[in-house]
Write a protein that holds these residues in place. Structure first.
Motif, mmCIF file in Angstrom:
data_model
loop_
_atom_site.group_PDB
_atom_site.id
_atom_site.type_symbol
_atom_site.label_atom_id
_atom_site.label_comp_id
_atom_site.label_asym_id
_atom_site.label_seq_id
_atom_site.Cartn_x
_atom_site.Cartn_y
_atom_site.Cartn_z
ATOM 1 N N ALA A 30 19.633 -0.623 44.778
ATOM 2 C CA ALA A 30 18.182 -0.620 44.972
ATOM 3 C C ALA A 30 17.458 -1.306 43.814
ATOM 4 N N PHE A 31 18.030 -1.270 42.612
ATOM 5 C CA PHE A 31 17.370 -1.894 41.456
ATOM 6 C C PHE A 31 17.194 -3.402 41.622
ATOM 7 N N PRO A 32 18.247 -4.153 41.888
ATOM 8 C CA PRO A 32 18.014 -5.593 42.060
ATOM 9 C C PRO A 32 17.154 -5.896 43.288
ATOM 10 N N CYS A 33 17.273 -5.096 44.325
ATOM 11 C CA CYS A 33 16.443 -5.315 45.517
ATOM 12 C C CYS A 33 14.968 -5.087 45.201
ATOM 13 N N LEU A 34 14.682 -4.030 44.463
ATOM 14 C CA LEU A 34 13.306 -3.744 44.085
ATOM 15 C C LEU A 34 12.767 -4.815 43.138
ATOM 16 N N TYR A 35 13.613 -5.286 42.228
ATOM 17 C CA TYR A 35 13.201 -6.368 41.320
ATOM 18 C C TYR A 35 12.830 -7.608 42.122
ATOM 19 N N MET A 45 15.992 -15.073 2.863
ATOM 20 C CA MET A 45 15.307 -15.382 4.087
ATOM 21 C C MET A 45 14.768 -14.104 4.713
ATOM 22 N N ARG A 46 13.589 -14.225 5.224
ATOM 23 C CA ARG A 46 12.967 -13.087 5.901
ATOM 24 C C ARG A 46 13.321 -13.091 7.373
ATOM 25 N N ARG A 47 13.545 -11.904 7.875
ATOM 26 C CA ARG A 47 13.791 -11.761 9.312
ATOM 27 C C ARG A 47 12.466 -11.816 10.042
ATOM 28 N N PRO A 48 12.444 -12.480 11.170
ATOM 29 C CA PRO A 48 11.201 -12.468 11.945
ATOM 30 C C PRO A 48 10.963 -11.068 12.511
ATOM 31 N N PRO A 49 9.704 -10.669 12.597
ATOM 32 C CA PRO A 49 9.430 -9.337 13.132
ATOM 33 C C PRO A 49 9.826 -9.253 14.604
ATOM 34 N N ILE A 50 10.167 -8.039 15.007
ATOM 35 C CA ILE A 50 10.536 -7.821 16.405
ATOM 36 C C ILE A 50 9.285 -7.980 17.258
ATOM 37 N N SER A 51 9.386 -8.824 18.253
ATOM 38 C CA SER A 51 8.217 -9.078 19.095
ATOM 39 C C SER A 51 8.021 -7.943 20.082
ATOM 40 N N LEU A 52 6.812 -7.863 20.585
ATOM 41 C CA LEU A 52 6.477 -6.847 21.569
ATOM 42 C C LEU A 52 7.261 -7.055 22.858
ATOM 43 N N LYS A 53 7.485 -8.326 23.218
ATOM 44 C CA LYS A 53 8.234 -8.635 24.428
ATOM 45 C C LYS A 53 9.677 -8.150 24.307
ATOM 46 N N ASN A 54 10.302 -8.394 23.146
ATOM 47 C CA ASN A 54 11.677 -7.939 22.941
ATOM 48 C C ASN A 54 11.769 -6.413 22.945
ATOM 49 N N SER A 55 10.787 -5.755 22.352
ATOM 50 C CA SER A 55 10.773 -4.288 22.339
ATOM 51 C C SER A 55 10.638 -3.742 23.755
ATOM 52 N N PHE A 56 9.780 -4.376 24.553
ATOM 53 C CA PHE A 56 9.585 -3.963 25.937
ATOM 54 C C PHE A 56 10.882 -4.122 26.729
ATOM 55 N N ASN A 57 11.531 -5.272 26.594
ATOM 56 C CA ASN A 57 12.796 -5.513 27.307
ATOM 57 C C ASN A 57 13.873 -4.536 26.872
ATOM 58 N N LEU A 58 13.939 -4.250 25.595
ATOM 59 C CA LEU A 58 14.921 -3.297 25.087
ATOM 60 C C LEU A 58 14.653 -1.893 25.635
ATOM 61 N N ALA A 59 13.384 -1.490 25.673
ATOM 62 C CA ALA A 59 13.035 -0.173 26.200
ATOM 63 C C ALA A 59 13.396 -0.068 27.682
ATOM 64 N N ILE A 60 13.118 -1.105 28.457
ATOM 65 C CA ILE A 60 13.456 -1.099 29.887
ATOM 66 C C ILE A 60 14.971 -1.004 30.069
ATOM 67 N N ALA A 61 15.725 -1.784 29.283
ATOM 68 C CA ALA A 61 17.185 -1.768 29.390
ATOM 69 C C ALA A 61 17.744 -0.392 29.030
ATOM 70 N N LEU A 62 17.231 0.213 27.975
ATOM 71 C CA LEU A 62 17.704 1.539 27.580
ATOM 72 C C LEU A 62 17.383 2.595 28.636
ATOM 73 N N LEU A 63 16.182 2.538 29.197
ATOM 74 C CA LEU A 63 15.820 3.485 30.250
ATOM 75 C C LEU A 63 16.698 3.297 31.487
ATOM 76 N N SER A 105 8.024 -6.883 37.708
ATOM 77 C CA SER A 105 9.325 -6.665 38.334
ATOM 78 C C SER A 105 10.238 -5.830 37.462
ATOM 79 N N ALA A 106 10.192 -6.073 36.160
ATOM 80 C CA ALA A 106 11.037 -5.320 35.234
ATOM 81 C C ALA A 106 10.644 -3.854 35.197
ATOM 82 N N VAL A 107 9.371 -3.600 35.268
ATOM 83 C CA VAL A 107 8.897 -2.195 35.240
ATOM 84 C C VAL A 107 9.315 -1.522 36.530
#
Length: 148
Positions: free
Chosen positions: A128-133, A1-19, A146-148
């Motif tokens: 401040a993070f949840p308030c800004l979100y 079985m092939r893995r589905p490619p990582i979507s741009l949305k998932n990459s964006f969310n992962l980058a935001i979480a890591l930052l 909001s995530a950005v």
């Protein structure tokens, strides 16, 4: 079985979480090892209820004083209460009192160390993070903005 490619949305969310995790780590690590600025010294002095006049009267007596001798003016003590903090703040009305009053409640619970005093500011900065979100959700109605 092939893995589905990582979507741009998932990459964006992962980058935001890591930052976000990286930023929180930098904010919280080594709180007690960073330089204690003069405004922090004045804040801790006023929070525990000392005025400049009291410190001058006790310190400038012609005798040498140690760092520990000065630090006692920054530690919560039983002989200084909430009324002393209010009085110290009234002598410097240019400062907004809410933070100082919250710090007065915080200090006996968590101690008078540098890390303990700074941890209240860390808590506010993290809140401040949840308030800004939420604000961005209200203004832009976009999860991405909001995530950005």
């Amino acid at each position: 079985m092939r893995r589905p490619p990582i979507s741009l949305k998932n990459s964006f969310n992962l980058a935001i979480a890591l930052l976000l995790i990286l930023g929180i780590s930098f904010r919280c690590l080594n709180l007690d090892r960073k330089v204690y600025w003069h405004d922090e010294v004045f804040t801790s002095v006023r929070v525990v209820g000392y005025t400049g006049e009291e410190i001058e009267a006790q310190v400038f007596d012609g005798q040498p004083i140690t760092a520990a001798g000065l630090q006692r003016f920054q530690q919560p003590t039983p002989n200084k209460d909430f009324a002393d903090t209010l009085y110290a703040l009234s002598k410097h009305a240019e400062h907004p009192p809410l933070y100082y009053l919250l710090a007065r409640v915080w200090a006996p619970l968590f101690g008078g160390s540098v890390a303990a005093f700074r941890s209240l500011s860390v808590l506010f900065s993290l809140l401040a993070f949840p308030c800004l979100y939420w604000l961005c959700q209200e203004l832009f109605e976009s999860t991405r903005v909001s995530a950005v």
